[in-house]
Motif scaffolding. Structure first.
Motif, PDB file in Angstrom:
ATOM      1  N   LEU A   1       0.810  -1.233   0.000  1.00 39.46           N
ATOM      2  CA  LEU A   1       0.000   0.000   0.000  1.00 39.46           C
ATOM      3  C   LEU A   1       0.837   1.275   0.000  1.00 39.46           C
ATOM      4  CD1 LEU A   1      -2.967  -0.674   2.495  1.00 39.46           C
ATOM      5  CD2 LEU A   1      -2.842  -1.120   0.035  1.00 39.46           C
ATOM      6  N   ILE A   2       2.131   1.148   0.321  1.00 38.85           N
ATOM      7  CA  ILE A   2       2.959   2.357   0.449  1.00 38.85           C
ATOM      8  C   ILE A   2       2.990   3.128  -0.877  1.00 38.85           C
ATOM      9  CG2 ILE A   2       5.296   3.250   0.930  1.00 38.85           C
ATOM     10  CD1 ILE A   2       4.017   2.015   3.404  1.00 38.85           C
ATOM     11  N   GLY A   3       2.675   4.406  -0.776  1.00 37.63           N
ATOM     12  CA  GLY A   3       2.746   5.266  -1.958  1.00 37.63           C
ATOM     13  C   GLY A   3       1.575   5.124  -2.922  1.00 37.63           C
ATOM     14  N   LYS A   4       0.628   4.220  -2.611  1.00 39.32           N
ATOM     15  CA  LYS A   4      -0.521   4.038  -3.509  1.00 39.32           C
ATOM     16  C   LYS A   4      -1.591   5.084  -3.217  1.00 39.32           C
ATOM     17  CE  LYS A   4       0.793   0.243  -5.658  1.00 39.32           C
ATOM     18  NZ  LYS A   4       1.741  -0.350  -4.738  1.00 39.32           N
ATOM     19  N   ASN A   5      -2.357   5.399  -4.231  1.00 39.91           N
ATOM     20  CA  ASN A   5      -3.460   6.331  -4.052  1.00 39.91           C
ATOM     21  C   ASN A   5      -4.718   5.533  -3.703  1.00 39.91           C
ATOM     22  OD1 ASN A   5      -4.941   8.681  -4.036  1.00 39.91           O
ATOM     23  ND2 ASN A   5      -5.174   8.756  -6.255  1.00 39.91           N
ATOM     24  N   VAL A   6      -4.793   5.144  -2.423  1.00 43.18           N
ATOM     25  CA  VAL A   6      -5.902   4.288  -1.974  1.00 43.18           C
ATOM     26  C   VAL A   6      -7.090   5.183  -1.648  1.00 43.18           C
ATOM     27  CG1 VAL A   6      -6.610   2.556  -0.298  1.00 43.18           C
ATOM     28  CG2 VAL A   6      -4.233   2.633  -1.060  1.00 43.18           C
ATOM     29  N   GLU A   7      -8.179   4.998  -2.363  1.00 48.68           N
ATOM     30  CA  GLU A   7      -9.335   5.891  -2.235  1.00 48.68           C
ATOM     31  C   GLU A   7     -10.183   5.591  -1.006  1.00 48.68           C
ATOM     32  OE1 GLU A   7     -10.324   8.363  -4.288  1.00 48.68           O
ATOM     33  OE2 GLU A   7      -8.684   8.147  -5.740  1.00 48.68           O
ATOM     34  N   SER A   8     -10.219   4.331  -0.612  1.00 52.72           N
ATOM     35  CA  SER A   8     -11.175   3.927   0.432  1.00 52.72           C
ATOM     36  C   SER A   8     -10.747   2.593   1.025  1.00 52.72           C
ATOM     37  CB  SER A   8     -12.563   3.762  -0.201  1.00 52.72           C
ATOM     38  OG  SER A   8     -12.520   2.701  -1.138  1.00 52.72           O
ATOM     39  N   GLY A   9     -11.401   2.215   2.110  1.00 56.90           N
ATOM     40  CA  GLY A   9     -11.140   0.897   2.686  1.00 56.90           C
ATOM     41  C   GLY A   9     -11.413  -0.195   1.669  1.00 56.90           C
ATOM     42  N   ARG A  10     -12.526  -0.050   0.985  1.00 54.03           N
ATOM     43  CA  ARG A  10     -12.918  -1.061   0.000  1.00 54.03           C
ATOM     44  C   ARG A  10     -11.891  -1.180  -1.129  1.00 54.03           C
ATOM     45  NH1 ARG A  10     -18.340  -0.061   0.265  1.00 54.03           N
ATOM     46  NH2 ARG A  10     -18.959  -1.908   1.393  1.00 54.03           N
ATOM     47  N   ASP A  11     -11.250  -0.051  -1.420  1.00 51.79           N
ATOM     48  CA  ASP A  11     -10.277   0.035  -2.518  1.00 51.79           C
ATOM     49  C   ASP A  11      -8.952  -0.647  -2.155  1.00 51.79           C
ATOM     50  OD1 ASP A  11      -9.385   1.094  -5.022  1.00 51.79           O
ATOM     51  OD2 ASP A  11      -8.389   2.753  -3.979  1.00 51.79           O
ATOM     52  N   ALA A  12      -8.675  -0.756  -0.827  1.00 54.63           N
ATOM     53  CA  ALA A  12      -7.351  -1.233  -0.388  1.00 54.63           C
ATOM     54  C   ALA A  12      -7.060  -2.644  -0.872  1.00 54.63           C
ATOM     55  CB  ALA A  12      -7.257  -1.174   1.143  1.00 54.63           C
ATOM     56  N   ILE A  13      -8.086  -3.488  -0.890  1.00 56.16           N
ATOM     57  CA  ILE A  13      -7.830  -4.915  -1.144  1.00 56.16           C
ATOM     58  C   ILE A  13      -7.278  -5.177  -2.538  1.00 56.16           C
ATOM     59  CG2 ILE A  13      -9.340  -5.937   0.595  1.00 56.16           C
ATOM     60  CD1 ILE A  13     -11.539  -6.141  -1.434  1.00 56.16           C
ATOM     61  N   ARG A  14      -7.552  -4.272  -3.494  1.00 59.56           N
ATOM     62  CA  ARG A  14      -7.039  -4.576  -4.837  1.00 59.56           C
ATOM     63  C   ARG A  14      -5.531  -4.389  -4.971  1.00 59.56           C
ATOM     64  NH1 ARG A  14      -7.230  -0.340  -8.831  1.00 59.56           N
ATOM     65  NH2 ARG A  14      -7.857   1.652  -7.925  1.00 59.56           N
ATOM     66  N   TYR A  15      -4.901  -3.746  -3.971  1.00 57.43           N
ATOM     67  CA  TYR A  15      -3.442  -3.614  -3.991  1.00 57.43           C
ATOM     68  C   TYR A  15      -2.739  -4.742  -3.256  1.00 57.43           C
ATOM     69  CZ  TYR A  15      -4.576   1.081  -5.559  1.00 57.43           C
ATOM     70  OH  TYR A  15      -5.072   2.132  -6.261  1.00 57.43           O
ATOM     71  N   PHE A  16      -3.484  -5.509  -2.481  1.00 57.45           N
ATOM     72  CA  PHE A  16      -2.837  -6.556  -1.682  1.00 57.45           C
ATOM     73  C   PHE A  16      -2.256  -7.637  -2.589  1.00 57.45           C
ATOM     74  CE2 PHE A  16      -5.764  -5.596   2.168  1.00 57.45           C
ATOM     75  CZ  PHE A  16      -4.854  -4.672   2.640  1.00 57.45           C
ATOM     76  N   PRO A  17      -1.095  -8.184  -2.184  1.00 57.20           N
ATOM     77  CA  PRO A  17      -0.475  -9.230  -2.991  1.00 57.20           C
ATOM     78  C   PRO A  17      -1.249 -10.543  -2.878  1.00 57.20           C
ATOM     79  CG  PRO A  17       0.769  -8.898  -0.973  1.00 57.20           C
ATOM     80  CD  PRO A  17      -0.317  -7.865  -0.979  1.00 57.20           C
ATOM     81  N   GLY A  18      -0.966 -11.476  -3.773  1.00 59.19           N
ATOM     82  CA  GLY A  18      -1.699 -12.750  -3.808  1.00 59.19           C
ATOM     83  C   GLY A  18      -1.250 -13.719  -2.741  1.00 59.19           C
ATOM     84  N   VAL A  19      -1.294 -13.267  -1.494  1.00 59.47           N
ATOM     85  CA  VAL A  19      -0.919 -14.133  -0.363  1.00 59.47           C
ATOM     86  C   VAL A  19      -2.092 -15.052  -0.044  1.00 59.47           C
ATOM     87  CG1 VAL A  19      -0.428 -14.122   2.128  1.00 59.47           C
ATOM     88  CG2 VAL A  19       0.705 -12.474   0.623  1.00 59.47           C
ATOM     89  N   ARG A  20      -1.823 -16.351   0.107  1.00 53.11           N
ATOM     90  CA  ARG A  20      -2.888 -17.276   0.523  1.00 53.11           C
ATOM     91  C   ARG A  20      -3.078 -17.189   2.029  1.00 53.11           C
ATOM     92  NH1 ARG A  20      -2.187 -21.722  -3.657  1.00 53.11           N
ATOM     93  NH2 ARG A  20      -3.517 -20.802  -5.247  1.00 53.11           N
TER      94      ARG A  20
END
Ligand code: OSB
Ligand code: MG
Length: 363
Positions: A63-82
């Motif tokens: 998430l560092i340096g990303k333009n995260v618009e909302s809580g809901r928006d955060a998940i699309r930046y998360f890596p594919g961790v199982r």
């Protein structure tokens, strides 16, 4: 943080907790999240060390340096961790928290909630003696709690229910086995039907819904699933299989508010009743549970109770209090509705890590 009273389940006794808090710094706003992972991988396969590792090395850098618009928006930046949902949820919820503070609206409104008063229950651990349990139940009934849940396991079940029912024939009473039984125990579990229990929580394996469906067909008591529900798809599968009539939603267990809302919606569509579970949270997690519990399908009393049942001093202000009739009043304040106490948190802190460097998602 030492617990005011030890808490014992079928998988062990907890006397205190080391808790990971996550702070996001977003253009001058601070958002907070609490990780519900325990000291040991007993309730789930996560613990505070795996959560620290995945937060510091995978989730936070994404998430560092990303333009995260909302809580809901955060998940699309998360890596594919199982897996590692408790770790992920702590960070996602911190972003929701920051969003609510930045937009100056109550977090519960962002989540789509509407309830202003929440009915409260308590979860009472296995005690050293039945007498000690009777006294604990008496204290909580007198405090106004609307539902008493007893932790149970083989050897601490029907005799205990008999004892409590003798004293309180008509209180809302439920039990939670945390996976202490197997298919060999079906005849024994049928005996639970005699005690007019609101539910039995996760009697069988932590990863099972198939055998829970078989059991639900053979007992009158409603099964409530906890451990096995990791996401909305699990809730749908359980509903279609008839594995339960009730689902307890824990925001950490499902990996954050976004998925918790989806689980809620699927349950509502399938007429599965919800209530909000607890993980012995400190104030930030507790405030977040309150926000989630305002959603419409949380119709049964939750395990979200007063701060003072757990902590001598909680890390938020005001502390969470419960009225003599057993309700929490939802705050209309913007943000999480409770101020964090940075000085107290600093005093309790034993380990700290600042993540400042972005990493491309690791897949
Ligand atoms: O199964 O609901 C559970 C606490 C730790 C781990 C699992 C569970 C619990 C509780 C405590 O029941 C609920 C609370 O926070 O009071
Ligand atoms: Mg449970």
């Amino acid at each position: 943080m030492p617990l005011v009273h030890f808490f014992e389940t079928s998988f062990g006794r907890t006397t205190g907790r080391r808790i990971i808090l996550v702070t996001v710094h977003a253009e001058g706003v601070e958002g907070w999240g609490e990780c519900v992972a325990g000291e040991h991988p007993f309730y789930s396969d996560e613990d505070i060390e795996t959560a620290w590792h995945t937060l510091a090395n995978y989730f936070a850098p994404s998430l560092i340096g990303k333009n995260v618009e909302s809580g809901r928006d955060a998940i699309r930046y998360f890596p594919g961790v199982r897996g590692h949902r408790m770790a992920k949820g702590a960070l996602e919820n911190a972003v929701w928290d920051a969003e609510a503070v930045a937009k100056k609206v109550p977090l519960w409104q962002l989540l789509g909630g509407s309830r202003t008063e929440l009915p409260c229950g308590v979860s009472i651990g296995i005690q050293d003696s039945p007498e000690q349990l009777v006294e604990k139940v008496r204290t909580e009934v007198n405090a106004g709690y609307q539902r008493i849940k007893l932790k149970c396991k083989p050897g601490w079940d029907v005799k205990i229910f008999e004892r409590i029912r003798k004293e309180w024939p008509s209180i809302l009473l439920s039990c939670d086995a945390n996976s202490a039984y197997t298919t060999n125990d079906f005849e024994h579990l049928k005996e639970f039907d005699a005690f007019n229990l609101l539910m039995i929580e996760q009697p069988l394996w932590n990863d099972d819904f198939y055998f829970h469906a078989k059991l639900q067909k053979q007992i009158k008591t409603s099964i409530c699933l906890d451990e096995v529900i990791r996401n909305a798809r699990d809730a749908q599968a359980s509903a279609e299989l008839g594995a339960c009539r009730i689902v307890n939603i824990k925001v950490g267990r499902v990996g954050g508010f976004s998925e918790a809302v989806k689980v809620h919606d699927v349950c509502q569509q399938h007429k599965i009743v919800n209530w909000c579970g607890g993980m012995l949270e400190a104030g930030i997690g507790r405030a977040h549970n309150i926000a989630l519990s305002t959603l419409p399908n949380f119709t049964l009393p939750g395990d979200v109770s007063a701060s003072k049942r757990y902590w001598k001093e909680d890390i938020i202000e005001p502390e969470v209090t419960v009225s003599p009739k057993g309700f929490i009043r939802v705050s209309d304040e913007p943000g999480r509705g409770y101020e964090v106490r940075p000085d107290l948190i600093e005093k309790l802190t034993v380990r700290k890590e600042m993540v400042k460097t972005a990493k491309a998602s690791a897949h």
